[in-house]
Write a protein that holds these residues in place. Structure first.
Motif, PDB file in Angstrom:
ATOM      1  N   THR A  17      21.347  17.339  26.404  1.00 26.74           N
ATOM      2  CA  THR A  17      20.127  16.741  26.950  1.00 26.74           C
ATOM      3  C   THR A  17      19.954  15.301  26.462  1.00 26.74           C
ATOM      4  O   THR A  17      18.827  14.820  26.323  1.00 26.74           O
ATOM      5  CB  THR A  17      18.874  17.561  26.584  1.00 26.74           C
ATOM      6  N   VAL A  67      13.876  18.360  24.360  1.00 25.47           N
ATOM      7  CA  VAL A  67      14.100  18.027  25.770  1.00 25.47           C
ATOM      8  C   VAL A  67      14.857  19.179  26.411  1.00 25.47           C
ATOM      9  O   VAL A  67      15.753  19.763  25.794  1.00 25.47           O
ATOM     10  CB  VAL A  67      14.921  16.727  25.912  1.00 25.47           C
ATOM     11  N   TYR A 139      14.227  16.438  31.132  1.00 20.62           N
ATOM     12  CA  TYR A 139      15.360  15.511  31.118  1.00 20.62           C
ATOM     13  C   TYR A 139      15.336  14.570  32.320  1.00 20.62           C
ATOM     14  O   TYR A 139      15.842  13.455  32.242  1.00 20.62           O
ATOM     15  CB  TYR A 139      16.645  16.337  31.122  1.00 20.62           C
ATOM     16  N   LEU A 142      12.533  11.221  31.712  1.00 20.54           N
ATOM     17  CA  LEU A 142      12.648  10.710  30.347  1.00 20.54           C
ATOM     18  C   LEU A 142      11.749   9.509  30.083  1.00 20.54           C
ATOM     19  O   LEU A 142      11.539   9.142  28.928  1.00 20.54           O
ATOM     20  CB  LEU A 142      14.109  10.370  30.034  1.00 20.54           C
ATOM     21  N   LEU A 145       9.176  10.682  27.820  1.00 19.52           N
ATOM     22  CA  LEU A 145       9.650  10.790  26.435  1.00 19.52           C
ATOM     23  C   LEU A 145       9.634   9.419  25.768  1.00 19.52           C
ATOM     24  O   LEU A 145       9.193   9.279  24.612  1.00 19.52           O
ATOM     25  CB  LEU A 145      11.061  11.373  26.412  1.00 19.52           C
ATOM     26  N   HIS A 202       5.852  16.687  30.496  1.00 20.15           N
ATOM     27  CA  HIS A 202       5.609  16.788  29.062  1.00 20.15           C
ATOM     28  C   HIS A 202       4.765  18.031  28.841  1.00 20.15           C
ATOM     29  O   HIS A 202       3.552  18.029  29.088  1.00 20.15           O
ATOM     30  CB  HIS A 202       4.905  15.539  28.553  1.00 20.15           C
TER      31      HIS A 202
END
Length: 210
Positions: A17, A67, A139, A142, A145, A202
């Motif tokens: 990931t 992730v 993933y 992202l 993230l 998320h």
């Protein structure tokens, strides 16, 4: 496993990931003790072997981050990764095996080295309703993230490209309907996890304040 002391975060590195890219992005914030920790420590191993010690060292519980990616796409990545020349001729190599043969080996357990792949639902402590990991990211999203870590560090962070599986137009990921159906049935909880994560990008553990 990456430990960010100031940010009070622990990253549990789900295999396949983009964990090497995440390591590179977070290197300026990661404590040196991360180098001595097992890279792919999952939720239950973290709780059993590390959580209490780190909570004592840092004066409170650290939040965990992981992730996950689409289960089938992750299997394709594993298959492609094990086609690389470095493992040619070794039991872990997928050379000479079709993707369907690889998937059947995974489902049957007949070639565990070639098809030794863990499940993401188990890695993040998925109960069927929620994950044990505090923050689980998709993933395919992202950017969320990056935004999360940018907020926590106070710096604008971007993931670099690291350790991508070799891409080839000649890789054939064809699966019969029967094998695909069997994969979905045997990994129903992993698909349920990913559905929950991808819906939000998320996924936060219930009760988490931020």
């Amino acid at each position: 496993m990456l430990i960010l002391g100031v940010q009070r975060l622990v990253v549990l590195e789900t295999p396949k990931t983009g964990s090497l890219a995440l390591r590179a992005m977070l290197a300026p914030y990661t404590l040196p003790i991360s180098d001595d920790a097992a890279r792919h420590t999952g939720h239950y191993a973290y709780v059993q072997n590390h959580a209490a010690r780190l909570a004592e060292a840092f004066g409170g519980t650290l939040e965990t981050v992981a992730v996950v990616r689409g289960p089938l796409q992750r299997m394709q990545s594993w298959y492609r990764y094990r086609l690389r020349p470095k493992v040619k001729g070794l039991p872990a190599s997928t050379r000479g095996h079709s993707f369907e043969a690889f998937m059947l080996a995974y489902l049957d357990g007949t070639k565990p080295q070639m098809a030794n792949v863990g499940r993401q639902d188990r890695f993040v402590g998925w109960t069927g309703q929620a994950a044990g990991v505090d923050h689980v990211f998709d993933y395919k999203q992202l950017g969320l993230l990056e935004a999360f870590f940018s907020t926590r560090t106070g710096d604008a962070l971007t993931l670099p490209v690291r350790n991508m599986s070799p891409i080839s137009d000649r890789v054939d990921y064809t699966l019969s309907d029967a094998v695909l159906a069997r994969y979905h049935a045997q990994n129903a909880e992993e698909f349920a996890l990913y559905k929950a994560v991808t819906a939000q990008g998320h996924l936060k553990r219930p009760g988490l304040l931020a």
